[in-house]
Design a protein around this motif. Structure first.
Motif, mmCIF file in Angstrom:
data_model
loop_
_atom_site.group_PDB
_atom_site.id
_atom_site.type_symbol
_atom_site.label_atom_id
_atom_site.label_comp_id
_atom_site.label_asym_id
_atom_site.label_seq_id
_atom_site.Cartn_x
_atom_site.Cartn_y
_atom_site.Cartn_z
ATOM 1 N N ASN A 310 2.291 -7.919 -3.315
ATOM 2 C CA ASN A 310 2.093 -6.571 -3.829
ATOM 3 C C ASN A 310 3.090 -5.615 -3.179
ATOM 4 O O ASN A 310 3.943 -5.059 -3.846
ATOM 5 C CB ASN A 310 0.653 -6.127 -3.573
ATOM 6 N N GLU A 311 3.007 -5.448 -1.862
ATOM 7 C CA GLU A 311 3.934 -4.539 -1.194
ATOM 8 C C GLU A 311 3.961 -4.797 0.304
ATOM 9 O O GLU A 311 3.127 -5.526 0.849
ATOM 10 C CB GLU A 311 3.543 -3.086 -1.461
ATOM 11 N N ILE A 312 4.927 -4.174 0.956
ATOM 12 C CA ILE A 312 5.023 -4.205 2.412
ATOM 13 C C ILE A 312 4.891 -2.774 2.919
ATOM 14 O O ILE A 312 5.363 -1.836 2.285
ATOM 15 C CB ILE A 312 6.358 -4.835 2.878
ATOM 16 N N ASN A 313 4.209 -2.615 4.038
ATOM 17 C CA ASN A 313 4.007 -1.298 4.654
ATOM 18 C C ASN A 313 4.588 -1.380 6.058
ATOM 19 O O ASN A 313 4.058 -2.098 6.914
ATOM 20 C CB ASN A 313 2.509 -0.969 4.684
ATOM 21 N N THR A 314 5.683 -0.657 6.301
ATOM 22 C CA THR A 314 6.388 -0.795 7.579
ATOM 23 C C THR A 314 5.823 0.071 8.703
ATOM 24 O O THR A 314 6.242 -0.081 9.847
ATOM 25 C CB THR A 314 7.886 -0.469 7.398
ATOM 26 N N MET A 315 4.899 0.983 8.389
ATOM 27 C CA MET A 315 4.175 1.705 9.442
ATOM 28 C C MET A 315 2.733 1.875 8.986
ATOM 29 O O MET A 315 2.302 2.942 8.567
ATOM 30 C CB MET A 315 4.824 3.068 9.748
ATOM 31 N N PRO A 316 1.961 0.794 9.057
ATOM 32 C CA PRO A 316 0.568 0.843 8.580
ATOM 33 C C PRO A 316 -0.303 1.668 9.505
ATOM 34 O O PRO A 316 0.077 1.976 10.639
ATOM 35 C CB PRO A 316 0.156 -0.632 8.599
ATOM 36 N N GLY A 317 -1.487 2.017 8.997
ATOM 37 C CA GLY A 317 -2.455 2.727 9.825
ATOM 38 C C GLY A 317 -2.694 1.975 11.123
ATOM 39 O O GLY A 317 -2.726 0.749 11.153
ATOM 40 N N PHE A 318 -2.865 2.740 12.233
ATOM 41 C CA PHE A 318 -2.888 2.088 13.540
ATOM 42 C C PHE A 318 -4.067 2.540 14.396
ATOM 43 O O PHE A 318 -3.971 2.629 15.618
ATOM 44 C CB PHE A 318 -1.580 2.368 14.284
ATOM 45 N N THR A 319 -5.191 2.827 13.769
ATOM 46 C CA THR A 319 -6.381 3.106 14.560
ATOM 47 C C THR A 319 -7.013 1.775 14.972
ATOM 48 O O THR A 319 -6.622 0.715 14.477
ATOM 49 C CB THR A 319 -7.402 3.924 13.769
ATOM 50 N N ALA A 320 -7.981 1.831 15.842
ATOM 51 C CA ALA A 320 -8.629 0.601 16.303
ATOM 52 C C ALA A 320 -9.353 -0.116 15.165
ATOM 53 O O ALA A 320 -9.652 -1.310 15.267
ATOM 54 C CB ALA A 320 -9.613 0.927 17.423
ATOM 55 N N THR A 321 -9.654 0.601 14.062
ATOM 56 C CA THR A 321 -10.348 -0.018 12.931
ATOM 57 C C THR A 321 -9.422 -0.219 11.728
ATOM 58 O O THR A 321 -9.886 -0.508 10.630
ATOM 59 C CB THR A 321 -11.549 0.844 12.502
#
Length: 359
Positions: A310-321
């Motif tokens: 589908n896609e690539i995300n080079t800075m994904p969400g980075f919370t503990a969850t």
């Protein structure tokens, strides 16, 4: 040894400003705990929604509160660029999601500073943000994906004779349902699922208000699986995770409303499927010249065993969850260690290449 000074860059001008603050708070906590506390000094820099880079003291207040600073509260004498941070930082950690954050623009600025930074460079970030260019890179790498049609704003708005032909082409090549997306926005902003000609016309007009490049993708009935990648030239893939939800698609509300989407880690899929997705995730990572980290999303059509990227995300969400750190947590890399590895990967990538002819 002196501590490595990490410039935590967060906030930004995109619609994911608040998400960026949450990610930055989690990373700041990881950098300030355990062994990391002895290795790193945190230098936060908050980018306000108007684009102004605020001083460290104010930036720390935003980190502590977890709330954006209103534009009306901008410091009158604050420069648009925080010179104090630029001269002190050893390595940048840009936790910026969406346009002006993970699209290559901030990466170009950091590269001009000649200071290491976490994540992909200009090319990898730009390809990872633009869904059309991304899919072209995936096709060149031989990665299977859903059918799509690329459209420009001018085809939708500028010439009333062209627009019906564009809709005819989409119906002929993709059919319904299909998804209309701005090519360069993150977090499902501006995305519509359409099932008829009238919905298609409305969705294209809406997407064009966000971006001059629009992509329309064929809809598929599939499970949504994700894989996290970590590394530079020899990246590693995490275990596989699955997202399930009741809404029509993984829109902004579903993504960021607690309890609406269910995450399963590891995903209940055959080992052969998991291995294939891991291999494809690494292939996608290398295809766009990503670095440091990325989350790669897939469609798994269980009836046929088909896997589509589908896609690539080079800075994904980075919370503990968030899915990215959770996938690595289940793969044996806890959150503080993951953050440490990313900083070290940034420093490693910045080192001058050795001339093999001198060996």
């Amino acid at each position: 040894m002196s501590k490595v000074r990490v410039g935590l860059l967060f906030g930004g001008r995109s619609g994911e400003h608040e998400v960026s603050i949450n990610s930055a708070r989690a990373i700041a906590k990881a950098l300030s705990s355990g062994e990391n506390q002895q290795k790193y000094e945190l230098l936060p820099t908050y980018i306000q929604k108007d684009g102004r880079w605020l001083p460290q003291a104010v930036s720390q207040q935003v980190l502590d509160s977890g709330k954006p600073l209103p534009e009306s509260a901008s410091l009158a004498d604050a420069p648009y660029f925080a010179a104090d941070a630029a001269t002190q930082v050893d390595v940048w950690f840009p936790v910026l999601h969406g346009p002006n954050g993970e699209d290559g623009t901030i990466q170009g600025l950091l590269k001009l500073m000649q200071v290491p930074f976490v994540g992909s460079g200009v090319l990898g970030s730009a390809l990872g943000m633009d869904k059309i260019a991304m899919k072209m890179a995936f096709a060149q790498a031989g990665l299977p994906q859903v059918k799509y049609v690329a459209v420009t704003r001018s085809q939708i708005w500028s010439n009333p004779c062209v627009f019906p032909k564009v809709c005819d082409q989409i119906e002929a090549e993709l059919g319904y349902p299909c998804f209309v997306k701005p090519a360069n926005l993150g977090s499902s902003v501006g995305i519509s699922k359409v099932r008829s000609r009238s919905e298609l016309e409305t969705a294209l007009d809406n997407a064009a208000s966000y971006d001059r490049r629009i992509i329309v993708e064929a809809g598929v009935t599939a499970r949504e699986l994700e894989c996290a990648v970590l590394g530079n030239d020899e990246p590693k893939a995490s275990t596989i995770g699955e997202i399930s939800f009741q809404s029509d698609f993984y829109d902004y509300e579903t993504k960021y409303t607690e309890g609406v989407a269910d995450l399963a880690i590891p995903a209940p899929v055959p080992d052969a499927i998991a291995s294939q997705i891991q291999a494809c995730a690494i292939k996608a990572f290398l295809a766009v010249d990503a670095a440091g980290l990325a989350r790669v999303d897939f469609f798994y059509i269980e009836a046929t065993g088909e896997i589509l990227i589908n896609e690539i995300n080079t800075m994904p969400g980075f919370t503990a969850t968030s899915m990215y750190p959770m996938l690595w947590g289940h793969s044996g890399v806890p959150f503080p260690e993951l953050v440490d590895r990313l900083v070290q990967l940034a420093l490693e990538r910045h080192e001058p290449a050795r001339d093999s002819r001198s060996e």
